[in-house]
Design an enzyme around this catalytic site. Structure first.
Site, mmCIF file in Angstrom:
data_model
loop_
_atom_site.group_PDB
_atom_site.id
_atom_site.type_symbol
_atom_site.label_atom_id
_atom_site.label_comp_id
_atom_site.label_asym_id
_atom_site.label_seq_id
_atom_site.Cartn_x
_atom_site.Cartn_y
_atom_site.Cartn_z
ATOM 1 N N ASP A 110 12.599 1.983 -3.629
ATOM 2 C CA ASP A 110 11.637 2.968 -4.107
ATOM 3 C C ASP A 110 11.833 4.272 -3.334
ATOM 4 O O ASP A 110 11.818 4.269 -2.102
ATOM 5 C CB ASP A 110 10.205 2.455 -3.952
ATOM 6 C CG ASP A 110 9.231 3.245 -4.814
ATOM 7 O OD1 ASP A 110 9.662 3.820 -5.834
ATOM 8 O OD2 ASP A 110 8.039 3.301 -4.466
ATOM 9 N N HIS A 143 3.750 15.432 -4.294
ATOM 10 C CA HIS A 143 3.169 14.198 -3.753
ATOM 11 C C HIS A 143 3.325 14.176 -2.236
ATOM 12 O O HIS A 143 2.394 13.840 -1.498
ATOM 13 C CB HIS A 143 3.870 12.996 -4.383
ATOM 14 C CG HIS A 143 3.458 11.668 -3.820
ATOM 15 N ND1 HIS A 143 2.215 11.116 -4.027
ATOM 16 C CD2 HIS A 143 4.126 10.771 -3.046
ATOM 17 C CE1 HIS A 143 2.137 9.939 -3.416
ATOM 18 N NE2 HIS A 143 3.275 9.709 -2.805
ATOM 19 N N LYS A 203 2.674 -2.531 -0.183
ATOM 20 C CA LYS A 203 3.415 -2.353 -1.429
ATOM 21 C C LYS A 203 3.975 -3.658 -1.997
ATOM 22 O O LYS A 203 4.366 -3.687 -3.163
ATOM 23 C CB LYS A 203 4.609 -1.415 -1.175
ATOM 24 C CG LYS A 203 4.242 -0.045 -0.619
ATOM 25 C CD LYS A 203 3.749 0.876 -1.703
ATOM 26 C CE LYS A 203 3.645 2.308 -1.196
ATOM 27 N NZ LYS A 203 3.323 3.242 -2.268
ATOM 28 N N GLN A 213 -1.710 0.481 4.135
ATOM 29 C CA GLN A 213 -0.558 1.381 4.337
ATOM 30 C C GLN A 213 -0.777 2.303 5.543
ATOM 31 O O GLN A 213 0.128 2.491 6.359
ATOM 32 C CB GLN A 213 -0.344 2.206 3.067
ATOM 33 C CG GLN A 213 0.873 3.120 3.108
ATOM 34 C CD GLN A 213 1.068 3.871 1.791
ATOM 35 O OE1 GLN A 213 0.274 3.737 0.852
ATOM 36 N NE2 GLN A 213 2.131 4.645 1.704
#
Ligand code: CA
Length: 481
Positions: A172, A179, A301, A288
């Site tokens: 990923d 972002h 995740k 996280q």
């Protein structure tokens, strides 16, 4: 056409597997997946009437692939191609023999329970399948092979899907500068310095993710348990995630890979991408924030990732390429991430939206509410740059590998691809307002919420094509023993 490796028996016969490195698979320049040809003609229509409906995701110019079977039937999954509201059953295409040559070979490779063998065949084969089906599906086509293809259509309402590839590795990325800036402010504070870390503008940043928890649209995602550090506390707590989020992404499936020790050059990278899907990288923000330093996301995740069933091919996306640009003051990429073709047409204008369906809306008979809309074209790095960077150190990609784009957030606040950005870290909940049910607020996801990602490409002079949807629903956490 190429040296063959191990043969494999299936219910419809014996299929030769491609050798790991077939010679010269790249098509001529004019046949490349980025070139326009007659299959992109916006005026083309199909005798499958639903493929001509304005606004359909699956006109004859799209022809995306998935694996499917009849709903809850005890039968094998196999590859299929979408046309209108139908699926073309590739296993039946093989049986009725309506394609010839390389297109028939590609259909055979696509008749497995996943698309890895077709992915490994490379772009000439993908193109042959697309063009062979296009010729049989177009309005006015007739003859025994057209009639044979008609017998291969299965209504989409009668099928269920599976994850379309045996994904060997999932990576990923983190390639939206918007972002990155939004998250930087939330995670590290808005202290007047650049919230984007210094490496971001030089490296397509990424991490190696988890394959076992990747599911197809319709996935039910149990709220994860984990450790989080409450504000002001000196020791972490353990329990259900309180800040569950989605991330709007696209996924890129690798077609032919590269040998260990080799690299895929930027100029060849698009030829190694089989196609693009929608991807939701579910994220537990409280877990996280506590675990991510120094090695990045882990349990935040690895509990779920949801992909759309349909993969839109790079050839279908060719009309929607556009120039890749970055601000003039930003650094010019290092040479292995920089070439004229990537600058001229490396970006893809895939329009994306996120919708939420809540238990309250479902109970009231009301539909989902859109919470953001943006485009993949805003990403700071292109799909080709991600592939080139992934392999530059000699890492080998393999057919079926999946690369996530990273959260896709556009330049304005309403284009944010995750709730943590839309709600400023949960401090400013979004209002879900739509007909049929009272307004609701969301800081993060609640149990029973369904996240729906949709994607499509649309512009004057080209046929509108779509990705279908990627949907997943939050289940309550398991009880803490
Ligand atoms: Ca992500």
């Amino acid at each position: 056409m190429w040296a063959t490796g191990v043969a494999r028996d299936t219910w419809y016969g014996t299929v030769a597997r491609p050798s790991p490195k077939p010679p010269s698979f790249l098509p001529r320049k004019s046949d490349r997946m980025t070139a326009l040809n007659h299959t992109h003609d916006p005026a083309a229509r199909s005798w499958v009437a639903s493929a001509n409906t304005p606004g359909t995701d699956f006109p004859i110019q799209n022809l995306p692939l998935a694996v499917f079977r009849h709903y809850q039937e005890d039968e094998a999954f196999r590859g299929g191609v979408a046309i209108g509201d139908q699926v073309i059953d590739l296993a039946r295409v093989v049986v009725v023999g309506c394609l010839d040559g390389l297109a028939a070979e590609a259909a055979l490779a696509g008749a497995y329970h996943n698309l890895n063998v077709l992915m490994a065949l490379g772009p000439k084969a993908w193109q042959a399948l697309r063009h062979g089906l296009f010729d049989l599906l177009k309005e006015g086509a007739e003859g025994p092979k057209v009639e044979a293809l008609r017998s291969c259509l299965v209504p989409q309402v009668a099928v269920e899907y599976n994850v379309p590839a045996q994904i060997g590795d999932y990576t990923d990325f983190y390639t939206s500068v918007h972002h990155s800036a939004n998250i930087g402010k939330i995670m590290r504070g808005d202290n007047g310095t650049d919230p984007v870390l210094p490496n971001f503008r030089w490296i397509p940043v990424g991490y190696h993710g988890r394959v076992s928890s990747i599911g197809v649209s319709g996935q039910e995602v149990r709220r994860p348990l984990g450790q989080y550090m409450p504000a002001g506390a000196t020791a972490p707590e353990f329990g259900p995630c309180k800040r569950l989020d989605y991330e709007l992404e696209v996924g890129m499936y690798i077609g032919q890979g590269n040998a260990l020790g080799d690299a895929i050059a930027l100029g060849e990278a698009d030829q190694h991408i089989f196609g693009i899907c929608l991807l939701n990288d579910w994220s537990a923000r409280d877990i996280q924030a506590w675990e991510y330093q120094p090695l990045g996301p882990f349990l935040a995740k690895n509990f779920a990732t949801t992909v759309s069933p349909w993969i839109v091919t790079m050839e279908a996306l060719a009309p929607y390429r556009q120039a890749w640009e970055r601000p003039a003051a930003d650094p010019k990429p290092l040479p292995y991430l920089d070439d004229a073709s990537n600058n001229a047409e490396g970006a893809l204008d895939i329009q994306l939206e996120v919708l939420l369906q809540t238990p309250q809306r479902t109970a009231a008979g009301a539909g989902p509410v859109r919470v953001s809309q943006t485009s993949f074209r805003h990403q700071y790095w292109t799909a080709a740059q991600m592939v080139a960077h992934h392999t530059v150190g000699g890492c080998n990609l393999q057919p079926g590998d999946l690369l996530g784009s990273g959260t896709i957030s556009g330049p304005t606040p309403s284009e944010a691809g995750a709730l943590i950005e839309l709600t400023k870290g949960g401090r400013e909940p979004v209002t879900l307002s739509g007909p049929g049910a009272p307004d609701e607020q969301r800081g993060f996801l609640e149990d029973g919420d369904t996240v729906i990602l949709r994607g499509w490409c649309e512009k004057a002079g080209a046929a509108r094509i779509g990705f279908g949807e990627c949907r997943g629903t939050v289940l309550p956490a398991r009880s803490v023993a």
